[in-house]
Design a protein around this motif. Structure first.
Motif, mmCIF file in Angstrom:
data_model
loop_
_atom_site.group_PDB
_atom_site.id
_atom_site.type_symbol
_atom_site.label_atom_id
_atom_site.label_comp_id
_atom_site.label_asym_id
_atom_site.label_seq_id
_atom_site.Cartn_x
_atom_site.Cartn_y
_atom_site.Cartn_z
ATOM 1 N N ILE A 5 -51.830 -8.680 -45.244
ATOM 2 C CA ILE A 5 -50.805 -9.171 -44.262
ATOM 3 C C ILE A 5 -49.267 -9.078 -44.991
ATOM 4 O O ILE A 5 -48.424 -8.356 -44.383
ATOM 5 N N ALA A 6 -49.526 -9.306 -46.441
ATOM 6 C CA ALA A 6 -48.582 -8.952 -47.176
ATOM 7 C C ALA A 6 -48.038 -7.550 -47.713
ATOM 8 O O ALA A 6 -47.011 -7.653 -47.668
ATOM 9 N N ASP A 7 -48.806 -6.909 -47.694
ATOM 10 C CA ASP A 7 -48.719 -5.037 -48.020
ATOM 11 C C ASP A 7 -47.929 -5.164 -46.766
ATOM 12 O O ASP A 7 -47.323 -3.960 -47.012
ATOM 13 N N LEU A 8 -47.900 -4.784 -45.699
ATOM 14 C CA LEU A 8 -47.796 -4.175 -44.299
ATOM 15 C C LEU A 8 -46.374 -5.363 -44.365
ATOM 16 O O LEU A 8 -45.213 -4.607 -43.629
ATOM 17 N N SER A 9 -46.245 -6.632 -44.735
ATOM 18 C CA SER A 9 -44.902 -6.844 -44.453
ATOM 19 C C SER A 9 -43.781 -5.994 -45.033
ATOM 20 O O SER A 9 -43.117 -5.817 -44.745
ATOM 21 N N ILE A 10 -44.064 -5.616 -46.449
ATOM 22 C CA ILE A 10 -43.484 -4.767 -47.174
ATOM 23 C C ILE A 10 -43.075 -4.074 -47.405
ATOM 24 O O ILE A 10 -42.189 -3.381 -46.897
ATOM 25 N N LEU A 11 -44.263 -3.894 -46.057
ATOM 26 C CA LEU A 11 -44.128 -2.016 -45.654
ATOM 27 C C LEU A 11 -42.599 -2.306 -44.562
ATOM 28 O O LEU A 11 -42.337 -1.279 -44.411
ATOM 29 N N PHE A 12 -43.115 -3.278 -43.669
ATOM 30 C CA PHE A 12 -41.814 -3.222 -42.502
ATOM 31 C C PHE A 12 -40.822 -3.184 -42.728
ATOM 32 O O PHE A 12 -39.600 -3.533 -42.139
ATOM 33 N N ILE A 13 -40.709 -4.684 -43.817
ATOM 34 C CA ILE A 13 -39.444 -4.636 -44.680
ATOM 35 C C ILE A 13 -38.469 -3.192 -45.051
ATOM 36 O O ILE A 13 -37.231 -2.760 -44.129
ATOM 37 N N ALA A 14 -39.806 -2.244 -45.429
ATOM 38 C CA ALA A 14 -38.978 -0.907 -46.121
ATOM 39 C C ALA A 14 -38.746 -0.054 -44.952
ATOM 40 O O ALA A 14 -37.544 0.497 -45.024
ATOM 41 N N ILE A 15 -39.461 0.053 -44.385
ATOM 42 C CA ILE A 15 -38.397 0.649 -43.532
ATOM 43 C C ILE A 15 -38.206 0.488 -42.400
ATOM 44 O O ILE A 15 -37.262 1.288 -41.857
ATOM 45 N N SER A 16 -37.392 -1.320 -41.560
ATOM 46 C CA SER A 16 -36.571 -1.391 -41.245
ATOM 47 C C SER A 16 -35.163 -0.946 -41.691
ATOM 48 O O SER A 16 -33.838 -1.000 -41.401
ATOM 49 N N PHE A 17 -35.476 -0.920 -43.628
ATOM 50 C CA PHE A 17 -34.657 -0.950 -44.619
ATOM 51 C C PHE A 17 -34.093 0.323 -44.054
ATOM 52 O O PHE A 17 -32.664 0.666 -43.640
ATOM 53 N N LEU A 18 -34.692 1.600 -44.155
ATOM 54 C CA LEU A 18 -34.098 3.155 -43.605
ATOM 55 C C LEU A 18 -33.565 2.903 -42.610
ATOM 56 O O LEU A 18 -32.713 4.195 -42.427
ATOM 57 N N LEU A 19 -34.061 2.409 -41.213
ATOM 58 C CA LEU A 19 -33.603 2.910 -40.485
ATOM 59 C C LEU A 19 -32.337 1.731 -40.347
ATOM 60 O O LEU A 19 -31.356 2.858 -39.595
ATOM 61 N N TYR A 20 -32.226 0.553 -40.701
ATOM 62 C CA TYR A 20 -30.867 0.546 -40.706
ATOM 63 C C TYR A 20 -29.919 1.175 -41.976
ATOM 64 O O TYR A 20 -28.289 2.031 -40.895
ATOM 65 N N CYS A 21 -30.771 1.468 -42.863
ATOM 66 C CA CYS A 21 -29.509 3.245 -43.784
ATOM 67 C C CYS A 21 -29.356 4.309 -42.202
ATOM 68 O O CYS A 21 -28.625 4.438 -42.267
ATOM 69 N N THR A 22 -30.282 4.525 -41.790
ATOM 70 C CA THR A 22 -29.667 5.422 -40.981
ATOM 71 C C THR A 22 -28.786 4.735 -39.726
ATOM 72 O O THR A 22 -27.920 5.745 -39.631
ATOM 73 N N PHE A 23 -29.169 3.915 -39.007
ATOM 74 C CA PHE A 23 -28.235 3.690 -38.072
ATOM 75 C C PHE A 23 -26.830 3.468 -38.696
ATOM 76 O O PHE A 23 -26.118 3.646 -37.907
ATOM 77 N N GLU A 24 -27.136 3.057 -39.544
ATOM 78 C CA GLU A 24 -25.217 2.342 -40.765
ATOM 79 C C GLU A 24 -24.933 3.687 -41.002
ATOM 80 O O GLU A 24 -23.781 3.725 -41.504
ATOM 81 N N LYS A 25 -25.197 4.916 -41.580
ATOM 82 C CA LYS A 25 -25.230 5.833 -42.223
ATOM 83 C C LYS A 25 -24.614 4.771 -43.611
ATOM 84 O O LYS A 25 -23.631 5.394 -43.940
ATOM 85 N N HIS A 26 -25.654 4.303 -44.644
ATOM 86 C CA HIS A 26 -25.793 3.042 -44.765
ATOM 87 C C HIS A 26 -25.859 3.730 -46.462
ATOM 88 O O HIS A 26 -27.526 3.521 -46.792
ATOM 89 N N TYR A 27 -25.575 4.838 -47.175
ATOM 90 C CA TYR A 27 -26.737 5.854 -47.461
ATOM 91 C C TYR A 27 -26.188 5.427 -49.538
ATOM 92 O O TYR A 27 -27.351 5.901 -50.501
ATOM 93 N N ARG A 28 -24.776 5.549 -49.646
ATOM 94 C CA ARG A 28 -24.682 5.419 -50.448
ATOM 95 C C ARG A 28 -25.576 4.597 -51.168
ATOM 96 O O ARG A 28 -26.299 5.157 -52.993
ATOM 97 N N CYS A 29 -26.506 3.220 -51.198
ATOM 98 C CA CYS A 29 -26.699 2.635 -52.224
ATOM 99 C C CYS A 29 -28.183 3.102 -52.537
ATOM 100 O O CYS A 29 -28.268 2.628 -53.665
ATOM 101 N N LEU A 30 -28.391 4.307 -52.292
ATOM 102 C CA LEU A 30 -29.739 5.052 -53.052
ATOM 103 C C LEU A 30 -29.333 6.107 -53.588
ATOM 104 O O LEU A 30 -29.715 6.718 -53.705
#
Length: 428
Positions: free
Chosen positions: A35-60
């Motif tokens: 469950i911990a591993d899936l939680s980390i994966l979910f958070i990572a994917i959610s952040f990438l979706l946020y970067c896509t929605f908001e065009k927030h790429y500079r932090c990467l």
């Protein structure tokens, strides 16, 4: 509903779910690593979706993240050249840990309230480990009926001796933060209570009987005394009490004494012939044979039994002669830097060290500039996690990675928050 409104709504809901998973992550680390591993994966994917929605790429594209991407790329390439399809897929999946850290830093832990919730969760996880260790010591078994391990180590809430590493990681931001605040008060009673609590925490690490976590916590106490001047005398007194506890181990816990003291000096006296010495020499032979890219994900585990890596560096020949080839083989080399070197070669090791130095620099600057006690505790934890002269679990197994990258992400998020609003002045 317009597309923009829909995307904003998705971002809000993903962030709420991600925060809940992050807060409960310490408990999943103890019971429920899948469950911990899936939680980390979910958070990572959610952040990438946020970067896509908001065009927030500079932090990467700045800071430590390009080093992480470079390290990940080297591991993937090396796995393609040397490993199986499974190894390549595992190497690709490692990206989730680096994105997870970035998500905590840039997106998820963006307020003091959220960080406080995570801190409370880490504290409760640490208290749970301590309670189970003392229950096992006093009653003979833990809550699930498991006795202490055959070698004398207290296992806490686990079946095997695994209580030491997570408790060492939790120790400073989750537990030591409270007595550190207490000893900064003017009242003598609070100072004495803080000293007693520090001594109890150090005694617990000694009683657990795992050598490297105990040594790292003593190292953390030293850093604590160096970094936080207002608590220096109290921390040194607590450290002295820990040394006294070591001297009393033959009487209060003979099994811990046998493992923590006797076996430690026995292995140091014949280190090259010890299991750790054999592991390190085998890993160095692998790096000597594949200096640029290493052997890819899980390369040490897959290839350590091959005779090609039994000999390599001439200086080790006399130390290895006559040894069973299996003496230097296990699932990982038991040192983070050797693990990176065997996985990604010296090129990957360079990127990893550079990334760690950027992390430590940012955490230290924030601790000194803001005089934030919690920031100092997170910096000390990072120093313990990445201390090069340490025997460690595999960095990229979830049991270790979940704690390591959670603490790093938390520290970076706090440093970022302090950059815009100074944290409370606490005398660091």
């Amino acid at each position: 509903m317009t597309m923009k409104t829909f995307l904003i709504s998705c971002d809000v809901h993903l962030k709420k779910i991600s925060l809940a998973l992050c807060v409960f992550l310490p408990f999943f680390q103890l019971r429920g690593r899948a469950i911990a591993d899936l939680s980390i994966l979910f958070i990572a994917i959610s952040f990438l979706l946020y970067c896509t929605f908001e065009k927030h790429y500079r932090c990467l594209l700045h800071g430590w993240f390009p080093c992480a991407l470079g390290l990940w790329g080297v591991i993937v390439v090396s796995s393609i050249l040397n490993g199986s399809t499974h190894a390549v897929l595992e190497a690709i999946a490692l990206l989730r840990y680096f994105v997870f850290v970035k998500a905590l830093e840039e997106w998820l832990l963006d307020s003091a309230q959220k960080q406080h919730l995570l801190g409370l969760s880490v504290t409760l996880a640490g208290v749970w480990i301590i309670c189970q260790c003392w229950e096992q010591y006093l009653l003979g078994v833990n809550l699930w009926g498991y006795p202490r391990w055959q070698d004398g180590a207290l296992t806490g809430p686990f079946f095997q001796p695994r209580a030491g590493p997570p408790l060492a990681i939790i120790m400073f931001p989750g537990l030591m933060i409270y007595p550190m605040r207490m000893v900064q008060k003017k009242e003598l009673a609070r100072k004495l209570a803080g000293l007693a609590l520090m001594s109890f925490l150090l005694l617990t690490m000694v009683m657990i009987g795992q050598r490297m976590p105990a040594l790292l916590v003593f190292f953390g106490f030293f850093l604590c005394a160096m970094l936080v001047k207002t608590t220096r005398v109290t921390v040194l007194l607590a450290t002295l009490s820990g040394v006294v506890a070591l001297g009393l181990l033959p009487f209060i816990s003979p099994p811990s004494y046998n493992k923590l003291i006797l076996r430690f000096f026995e292995q140091l006296g014949h280190f090259s012939q010890s299991p750790y010495g054999q592991l390190y020499m085998r890993a160095l032979n692998m790096v000597h044979a594949h200096p640029l890219l290493g052997l890819g994900y899980n390369g040490f585990r897959i290839h350590c039994g091959e005779t090609a890596y039994l000999y390599g560096i001439p200086q080790f020949t006399s130390m290895i002669a006559g040894q069973d080839i299996g003496a230097g083989c296990t699932i990982h080399p038991h040192n983070t830097y050797l693990e990176i070197a065997t996985t990604a070669g010296l090129s990957g090791l360079f990127l990893f060290v550079w990334m760690v130095l950027l992390w430590l620099k940012k955490l230290l600057q924030a601790a000194l500039a803001g005089r934030d006690l919690m920031q100092a505790m997170l910096f000390i934890t990072a120093c313990m996690l990445f201390w090069p002269l340490a025997s460690t679990s595999s960095l990229f197994t979830e049991r270790t990675a979940g704690w390591v990258f959670l603490m790093v992400g938390w520290g970076l998020a706090r440093a970022r928050l302090a950059g815009s609003a100074r944290a409370p002045q606490t005398g660091a």
